[in-house]
Enzyme design. Structure first.
Site, PDB file in Angstrom:
ATOM      1  N   LYS A  22      22.257 -13.796 -37.222  1.00 30.72           N
ATOM      2  CA  LYS A  22      23.659 -13.403 -36.978  1.00 30.72           C
ATOM      3  C   LYS A  22      24.470 -13.490 -38.269  1.00 30.72           C
ATOM      4  O   LYS A  22      25.223 -12.581 -38.593  1.00 30.72           O
ATOM      5  CB  LYS A  22      24.251 -14.338 -35.923  1.00 30.72           C
ATOM      6  CG  LYS A  22      25.747 -14.281 -35.822  1.00 30.72           C
ATOM      7  CD  LYS A  22      26.287 -15.242 -34.798  1.00 30.72           C
ATOM      8  CE  LYS A  22      26.585 -16.636 -35.321  1.00 30.72           C
ATOM      9  NZ  LYS A  22      27.774 -16.758 -36.179  1.00 30.72           N
ATOM     10  N   ASN A  23      24.295 -14.585 -39.012  1.00 31.99           N
ATOM     11  CA  ASN A  23      25.131 -14.801 -40.190  1.00 31.99           C
ATOM     12  C   ASN A  23      24.732 -13.943 -41.384  1.00 31.99           C
ATOM     13  O   ASN A  23      25.383 -13.992 -42.424  1.00 31.99           O
ATOM     14  CB  ASN A  23      25.135 -16.287 -40.579  1.00 31.99           C
ATOM     15  CG  ASN A  23      25.994 -17.108 -39.636  1.00 31.99           C
ATOM     16  OD1 ASN A  23      26.669 -16.557 -38.774  1.00 31.99           O
ATOM     17  ND2 ASN A  23      25.961 -18.428 -39.792  1.00 31.99           N
ATOM     18  N   CYS A 117      39.720 -24.244 -36.672  1.00 29.43           N
ATOM     19  CA  CYS A 117      38.898 -24.064 -35.481  1.00 29.43           C
ATOM     20  C   CYS A 117      38.331 -25.411 -35.063  1.00 29.43           C
ATOM     21  O   CYS A 117      38.627 -26.438 -35.677  1.00 29.43           O
ATOM     22  CB  CYS A 117      37.817 -23.016 -35.691  1.00 29.43           C
ATOM     23  SG  CYS A 117      36.387 -23.601 -36.550  1.00 29.43           S
ATOM     24  N   ARG A 122      39.016 -25.286 -42.084  1.00 28.74           N
ATOM     25  CA  ARG A 122      38.370 -24.073 -42.573  1.00 28.74           C
ATOM     26  C   ARG A 122      39.324 -23.101 -43.289  1.00 28.74           C
ATOM     27  O   ARG A 122      39.542 -21.975 -42.839  1.00 28.74           O
ATOM     28  CB  ARG A 122      37.641 -23.363 -41.436  1.00 28.74           C
ATOM     29  CG  ARG A 122      36.593 -24.246 -40.813  1.00 28.74           C
ATOM     30  CD  ARG A 122      35.766 -23.533 -39.802  1.00 28.74           C
ATOM     31  NE  ARG A 122      34.735 -22.711 -40.407  1.00 28.74           N
ATOM     32  CZ  ARG A 122      33.820 -22.064 -39.715  1.00 28.74           C
ATOM     33  NH1 ARG A 122      33.821 -22.115 -38.409  1.00 28.74           N
ATOM     34  NH2 ARG A 122      32.901 -21.357 -40.330  1.00 28.74           N
ATOM     35  N   ASP A 305      24.867 -26.425 -39.529  1.00 28.85           N
ATOM     36  CA  ASP A 305      24.679 -25.716 -38.258  1.00 28.85           C
ATOM     37  C   ASP A 305      23.510 -26.256 -37.434  1.00 28.85           C
ATOM     38  O   ASP A 305      23.263 -25.781 -36.325  1.00 28.85           O
ATOM     39  CB  ASP A 305      24.474 -24.209 -38.520  1.00 28.85           C
ATOM     40  CG  ASP A 305      25.785 -23.503 -38.849  1.00 28.85           C
ATOM     41  OD1 ASP A 305      26.850 -24.136 -38.759  1.00 28.85           O
ATOM     42  OD2 ASP A 305      25.740 -22.303 -39.202  1.00 28.85           O
ATOM     43  N   ARG A 397      27.727 -16.224 -28.244  1.00 27.71           N
ATOM     44  CA  ARG A 397      28.168 -15.681 -29.537  1.00 27.71           C
ATOM     45  C   ARG A 397      27.014 -15.625 -30.526  1.00 27.71           C
ATOM     46  O   ARG A 397      27.029 -14.788 -31.438  1.00 27.71           O
ATOM     47  CB  ARG A 397      29.268 -16.565 -30.133  1.00 27.71           C
ATOM     48  CG  ARG A 397      30.593 -16.466 -29.403  1.00 27.71           C
ATOM     49  CD  ARG A 397      31.636 -17.248 -30.143  1.00 27.71           C
ATOM     50  NE  ARG A 397      31.520 -16.985 -31.573  1.00 27.71           N
ATOM     51  CZ  ARG A 397      31.903 -17.806 -32.538  1.00 27.71           C
ATOM     52  NH1 ARG A 397      32.456 -18.958 -32.228  1.00 27.71           N
ATOM     53  NH2 ARG A 397      31.749 -17.491 -33.804  1.00 27.71           N
TER      54      ARG A 397
HETATM   55  C1  UD1 Z   1      29.422 -20.158 -42.871  1.00 25.37           C
HETATM   56  C2  UD1 Z   1      28.675 -19.893 -41.595  1.00 25.37           C
HETATM   57  C3  UD1 Z   1      28.743 -21.096 -40.666  1.00 25.37           C
HETATM   58  C4  UD1 Z   1      28.271 -22.363 -41.406  1.00 25.37           C
HETATM   59  C5  UD1 Z   1      28.987 -22.519 -42.731  1.00 25.37           C
HETATM   60  C6  UD1 Z   1      28.438 -23.651 -43.579  1.00 25.37           C
HETATM   61  C7  UD1 Z   1      28.897 -17.480 -41.319  1.00 25.37           C
HETATM   62  C8  UD1 Z   1      29.499 -16.358 -40.575  1.00 25.37           C
HETATM   63  N1  UD1 Z   1      29.265 -18.719 -40.956  1.00 25.37           N
HETATM   64  O1  UD1 Z   1      30.796 -20.385 -42.521  1.00 25.37           O
HETATM   65  O2  UD1 Z   1      27.907 -20.856 -39.535  1.00 25.37           O
HETATM   66  O3  UD1 Z   1      28.537 -23.486 -40.602  1.00 25.37           O
HETATM   67  O4  UD1 Z   1      28.876 -21.305 -43.513  1.00 25.37           O
HETATM   68  O5  UD1 Z   1      27.083 -23.485 -43.792  1.00 25.37           O
HETATM   69  O6  UD1 Z   1      28.082 -17.280 -42.194  1.00 25.37           O
HETATM   70  N2  UD1 Z   1      36.115 -24.032 -47.777  1.00 25.37           N
HETATM   71  C9  UD1 Z   1      37.298 -24.196 -48.473  1.00 25.37           C
HETATM   72  N3  UD1 Z   1      37.958 -23.064 -48.900  1.00 25.37           N
HETATM   73  C10 UD1 Z   1      37.490 -21.814 -48.657  1.00 25.37           C
HETATM   74  C11 UD1 Z   1      36.288 -21.664 -47.954  1.00 25.37           C
HETATM   75  C12 UD1 Z   1      35.619 -22.802 -47.534  1.00 25.37           C
HETATM   76  O7  UD1 Z   1      37.747 -25.313 -48.697  1.00 25.37           O
HETATM   77  O8  UD1 Z   1      38.149 -20.850 -49.070  1.00 25.37           O
HETATM   78  C13 UD1 Z   1      35.364 -25.222 -47.299  1.00 25.37           C
HETATM   79  C14 UD1 Z   1      35.243 -25.282 -45.770  1.00 25.37           C
HETATM   80  O9  UD1 Z   1      36.375 -25.859 -45.178  1.00 25.37           O
HETATM   81  C15 UD1 Z   1      33.995 -26.124 -45.605  1.00 25.37           C
HETATM   82  C16 UD1 Z   1      33.138 -25.706 -46.800  1.00 25.37           C
HETATM   83  O10 UD1 Z   1      34.026 -25.118 -47.746  1.00 25.37           O
HETATM   84  O11 UD1 Z   1      34.311 -27.485 -45.711  1.00 25.37           O
HETATM   85  C17 UD1 Z   1      32.033 -24.730 -46.478  1.00 25.37           C
HETATM   86  O12 UD1 Z   1      32.561 -23.671 -45.693  1.00 25.37           O
HETATM   87  P1  UD1 Z   1      32.020 -22.173 -45.786  1.00 25.37           P
HETATM   88  O13 UD1 Z   1      30.721 -22.139 -46.506  1.00 25.37           O
HETATM   89  O14 UD1 Z   1      33.109 -21.308 -46.316  1.00 25.37           O
HETATM   90  O15 UD1 Z   1      31.788 -21.796 -44.251  1.00 25.37           O
HETATM   91  P2  UD1 Z   1      31.920 -20.346 -43.658  1.00 25.37           P
HETATM   92  O16 UD1 Z   1      31.564 -19.351 -44.684  1.00 25.37           O
HETATM   93  O17 UD1 Z   1      33.223 -20.214 -42.938  1.00 25.37           O
END
Ligand code: UD1
Length: 418
Positions: A22-23, A117, A122, A305, A397
């Site tokens: 999915k991701n 969320c 996030r 995850d 989902r």
């Molecule tokens: C993706 C995955 C999700 C997984 C996560 C971590 C998808 C669609 N989702 O989510 O299933 O749990 O990676 O492996 O691929 N952060 C910031 N600023 C930002 C972005 C992130 O501070 O602009 C922080 C987040 O709060 C978190 C960390 O970085 O603590 C990692 O998050 P991130 O890798 O961005 O997760 P997603 O990409 O949302």
């Protein structure tokens, strides 16, 4: 709303086939917006609700999206809307993956700000700072992020923390920017490499994907491509946990255990038997598992995850394990539900101390997010009695044919309408 009923206590036996990730499919669908001619054909796309939501978002923007089983065809067409509305982003945060491609190709994007969320705040500040460094002007208007740029230009971007969708957004944007972009401290997840493979097939010039430094040489146009989505490593790990906790013997097919090497190592340390086979790998466990400590981290570390599913296993293991969640600040929502099933778990800050109990007892429980729900399924498979899981739309989902796959392994599982 549907519920899942699971009669626990049956050792799972047989074979299970893993779907596409999915991701990886979500960013691939967003990347299809970059093609100016020829279709993008994605194969091995999982049939889950998040994918349907992304297809709907692309269609609402005016894209032509044809779904046929596990293949999705996106035909190049000028978009009529460059907006990801609140209603869809609220349902699925990954909608923000349209930001990079839209602003790169059309010079404008309006994407609802995703907000927090169930698992944490996030933020997407790193996505936005990256786009700004590439020359985009970003405004926050009525809860929407508006990004504008006549043409993005290459930039040096350093992430304070490696972000998966942030790396993907900037990879897509940089593919159509003027000049060279370097992303330092990039996320290294296999889904990033999968996206890079698709983009390269579309004509992008990318080096270093899968490492912490990615270099992208921008180009002026991208075209269609055919791409097979890699297997879902989180679904893989979830079935591995289900096999082990039920003391079963399951051949997990169509996937690669190297993608979850960190999980496999911990499962072996806990006493599960893991063997490679031609079509995949086998997880067997005759004895009670032993408690082992786990700390989540960005890839190649232990995936956040899989933390909840692993905790369910540890709740029934001999001894104590300490589980540290280092990626998200609030990802222990499943703990209270596991406790309702008799688990002995205490949390303090980012740590959970899990003392294994002799047995888990069925109870009505509630799913709070996608992986927390998977954890309750794993626990339910080993619990005494009939576990009732409410709010399983979270599971839908991200897991396709969950009841069918588990039933074929011998589990007594049934979906009922509330
Ligand atoms: C993706 C995955 C999700 C997984 C996560 C971590 C998808 C669609 N989702 O989510 O299933 O749990 O990676 O492996 O691929 N952060 C910031 N600023 C930002 C972005 C992130 O501070 O602009 C922080 C987040 O709060 C978190 C960390 O970085 O603590 C990692 O998050 P991130 O890798 O961005 O997760 P997603 O990409 O949302």
């Amino acid at each position: 709303m549907d519920k899942l009923l699971i009669e626990g206590g049956v050792p799972l036996r047989g074979e299970v086939k893993i779907d596409g990730a999915k991701n990886a499919a979500l960013p691939a669908l967003a990347a299809s917006l970059l093609a100016e001619d020829r279709e993008v054909l994605l194969e091995n796309v999982p049939q889950v609700v998040d994918i349907r939501t992304m297809c709907r978002l692309l269609r609402d923007m005016g894209a032509s999206v044809e779904e046929e089983g596990t293949s999705i065809r996106i035909l190049p067409r000028e978009l009529t809307s460059l907006e990801a509305p609140y209603d869809l982003v609220r349902k699925m945060r990954a909608s923000v993956l349209t930001l990079g491609p839209l602003v790169a190709r059309y010079g404008y994007a309006k994407v609802s700000s995703p907000g927090g969320c169930a698992i944490g705040e996030r933020p997407i500040d790193l996505h936005l700072a990256g786009l700004e460094a590439m020359g985009a002007k970003i405004d926050l208007v009525d809860g929407y992020i508006e990004a504008r740029a006549d043409r993005l230009r290459g930039a040096e971007i350093y992430f304070d923390t490696p972000t998966v969708t942030g790396t993907e957004n900037l990879l897509m944007a940089a593919a159509l920017a003027d000049g060279c972009t370097v992303i330092e401290n990039a996320a290294m997840e296999p889904e990033i490499s999968d996206l890079a493979a698709l983009l390269k097939g579309m004509g992008a010039k990318i080096e270093g994907e899968g490492t912490e430094r990615i270099e992208i040489q921008g180009t002026t146009r991208l075209t269609g491509a055919r791409h097979r989505i890699l297997p879902d490593r989180i679904e893989t790990a979830t079935y591995a946990a289900a096999a082990a906790i039920s003391r079963g013997d399951v051949l997990i097919q169509g996937t690669d255990k190297e993608m979850i090497a960190s999980v496999i190592q911990k499962m072996i340390a806990a006493g599960a038997e893991i063997t490679s086979e031609q079509e995949g790998f086998r997880v067997a466990s005759g004895e009670r598992l032993q408690g082992v400590d786990v700390t989540t981290a960005p890839y190649p570390g232990f995936p956040t995850d899989v933390q909840a599913q692993f905790m369910a296993m540890m709740a029934l293991a001999d001894g104590t394990s300490v589980i540290r969640e280092m990626v998200f600040e609030n990802r222990f929502m499943h703990v209270a539900e596991l406790r309702r099933m008799g688990a002995d778990i205490r949390t303090k800050g980012a740590s959970a101390v899990v003392r294994g109990v002799p047995s888990l007892k069925a109870a009505p429980v509630m799913a709070t997010d996608l992986r927390a729900s998977a954890c309750l399924v794993v626990a339910g498979l080993a619990a005494e009695g009939r576990t009732q899981i409410a709010r399983i739309y979270h599971l839908d989902r991200g897991y396709s044919s969950l009841e069918e796959k588990l039933s074929r392994l011998g589990a007594r599982v049934r979906r009922v309408k509330d």
